[in-house]
Write an enzyme that holds these catalytic residues in place. Structure first.
Site, PDB file in Angstrom:
ATOM      1  N   GLU A  61       3.604  56.077  23.382  1.00 15.11           N
ATOM      2  CA  GLU A  61       4.770  56.413  22.402  1.00 15.11           C
ATOM      3  C   GLU A  61       5.120  55.188  21.671  1.00 15.11           C
ATOM      4  O   GLU A  61       4.967  54.163  22.310  1.00 15.11           O
ATOM      5  CB  GLU A  61       6.018  57.080  23.336  1.00 15.11           C
ATOM      6  CG  GLU A  61       7.072  57.397  22.442  1.00 15.11           C
ATOM      7  CD  GLU A  61       8.177  57.878  23.502  1.00 15.11           C
ATOM      8  OE1 GLU A  61       8.300  57.747  24.767  1.00 15.11           O
ATOM      9  OE2 GLU A  61       8.870  58.749  22.785  1.00 15.11           O
ATOM     10  N   LYS A 137       8.451  64.882  18.614  1.00 13.74           N
ATOM     11  CA  LYS A 137       9.257  65.060  19.799  1.00 13.74           C
ATOM     12  C   LYS A 137      10.240  66.079  19.720  1.00 13.74           C
ATOM     13  O   LYS A 137      11.207  65.830  18.749  1.00 13.74           O
ATOM     14  CB  LYS A 137       9.702  63.453  20.244  1.00 13.74           C
ATOM     15  CG  LYS A 137      10.336  63.388  21.525  1.00 13.74           C
ATOM     16  CD  LYS A 137      10.824  61.923  21.953  1.00 13.74           C
ATOM     17  CE  LYS A 137      10.939  61.834  23.175  1.00 13.74           C
ATOM     18  NZ  LYS A 137      11.278  60.346  23.588  1.00 13.74           N
ATOM     19  N   CYS A 178       6.704  62.294  25.485  1.00 12.83           N
ATOM     20  CA  CYS A 178       7.622  61.785  26.565  1.00 12.83           C
ATOM     21  C   CYS A 178       8.669  62.645  27.192  1.00 12.83           C
ATOM     22  O   CYS A 178       8.389  63.544  27.961  1.00 12.83           O
ATOM     23  CB  CYS A 178       8.320  60.555  26.112  1.00 12.83           C
ATOM     24  SG  CYS A 178       8.986  59.218  27.610  1.00 12.83           S
TER      25      CYS A 178
HETATM   26  N1  LIG Z   1      11.633  57.653  27.079  1.00  6.54           N
HETATM   27  C1  LIG Z   1      11.691  59.171  27.230  1.00  6.54           C
HETATM   28  O1  LIG Z   1      11.660  59.808  26.539  1.00  6.54           O
HETATM   29  C2  LIG Z   1      11.843  60.000  28.263  1.00  6.54           C
HETATM   30  C3  LIG Z   1      12.357  59.097  29.788  1.00  6.54           C
HETATM   31  O2  LIG Z   1      12.166  58.012  29.695  1.00  6.54           O
HETATM   32  C4  LIG Z   1      12.637  60.018  30.966  1.00  6.54           C
HETATM   33  O3  LIG Z   1      12.680  61.091  30.535  1.00  6.54           O
HETATM   34  O4  LIG Z   1      12.724  59.602  31.832  1.00  6.54           O
END
Ligand SMILES: NC(=O)CC(=O)C(=O)O
Length: 302
Positions: A61, A137, A178
């Protein structure tokens, strides 16, 4: 009633999946892109099973800049993708897309280009995974665990409104990013559409990583009987956001096939369709769903 129909996925064949847990990301975007390119070339030439070339290489990411509100608007790139229109990645206005596209052609490998901050046609900024398919996302990382982790992506980013997959000559691959992993619907929709492998560029942190990183991947793999993988940046304790690392691949039975530590590294993982077939034959939940009792979430999206 929805008139939704699923297209037929390609036959699932064995392949090598490679994750690059990228480190060394700093404020110089050109240097970040050069480093990502060098690591892709390194990964491509190291080989996986039987020293063959990886078929898919995955980046983390926000791979072209540090992760944080101060950076998203500055590093955001216009990609030039318009849904359902031919997408010329060679002539994209995005430096990151052009780099990924040229290196993918050079090595003859599919690349899941992690994600970057993307400035959409509407002027809003998205957290977007791109190359042949584009996934913005959907669920923004807005959490508040006092004294431990507070982050509000919605201060600078906008959530996407569709869920993407793409077909290769060896599998159907579903995408998420994520925080999307915490919403089982995203994985379930792609699995119901015939994806064999779900890939999420991701960046958990030192609070949520130990709590949920592995658990969520095993959960999404087992409840959908698919291979599931999250690719993280390496941890940089001098950065404002400390990524968990531990990039991982889980099989459809929930077994962790490979896990990185927290420093920069490359994981090569052999994806064996027999595990997928055996899991579904032995525990046939994919054919035992009761859509007379509850809804099929995959029919809610186009
Ligand atoms: N960084 C993210 O998008 C998500 C995350 O760190 C988590 O769900 O914990």
């Amino acid at each position: 009633m929805s008139s939704f129909t699923y297209t037929t996925p390609p036959p699932f064949k064995p392949f090598d999946l490679t994750l690059i847990q990228l480190g060394g990301v700093g404020s110089d975007k050109a240097a970040n892109l050069q480093h990502a390119r060098d690591m892709i070339l390194k990964a491509a030439h190291k080989g996986g099973q039987d020293d063959s070339r990886p078929k898919i290489i995955v980046l983390p990411e926000i791979f072209n800049s540090p992760y944080g509100h101060a950076y998203f608007p500055i590093y955001a790139e216009t990609i030039g993708y318009i849904a359902d229109k031919p997408y010329d990645t060679n002539n994209s206005p995005s430096d990151s897309v052009r780099m990924l596209s040229s290196v993918a052609k050079e090595i003859g490998t599919w690349i899941v280009g992690g994600s970057i901050a993307e400035r959409g046609d509407d002027g809003k900024i998205y957290n977007t995974c791109e190359l042949v398919a584009m996934h913005r996302k959907v669920h923004l990382f807005d959490i508040d665990i006092p004294g431990k982790m507070t982050f509000k992506e919605s201060e600078t980013l906008t959530g996407g409104s569709s869920i993407a997959f793409f077909d290769t000559e060896f599998a159907r691959i579903g995408l998420g990013i994520c925080y999307d992993v915490r919403f089982p619907e995203v994985a379930m929709i792609n699995a119901r559409k015939g994806c064999h492998v779900l890939i999420y560029p991701a960046a958990f942190n030192l609070t949520t990583g130990p709590l949920h990183w592995k658990l969520l991947q095993q959960a999404r793999a087992v409840d959908n009987q698919v291979f599931f993988s999250m690719c993280s940046p390496a941890r940089d304790t001098t950065a404002s956001y400390h990524a968990w690392g531990h990039s991982m691949v889980v099989d459809p039975l929930g077994t962790v096939l490979a896990e990185a530590e927290h420093e920069e590294s490359i994981l090569h993982v052999y994806i064996n369709p027999k595990v997928f077939d055996d899991a579904r034959a032995g525990i046939p939940v994919t054919t035992q769903r009761r859509f007379d009792v509850y809804l099929d979430v995959s029919k809610k999206t186009s």
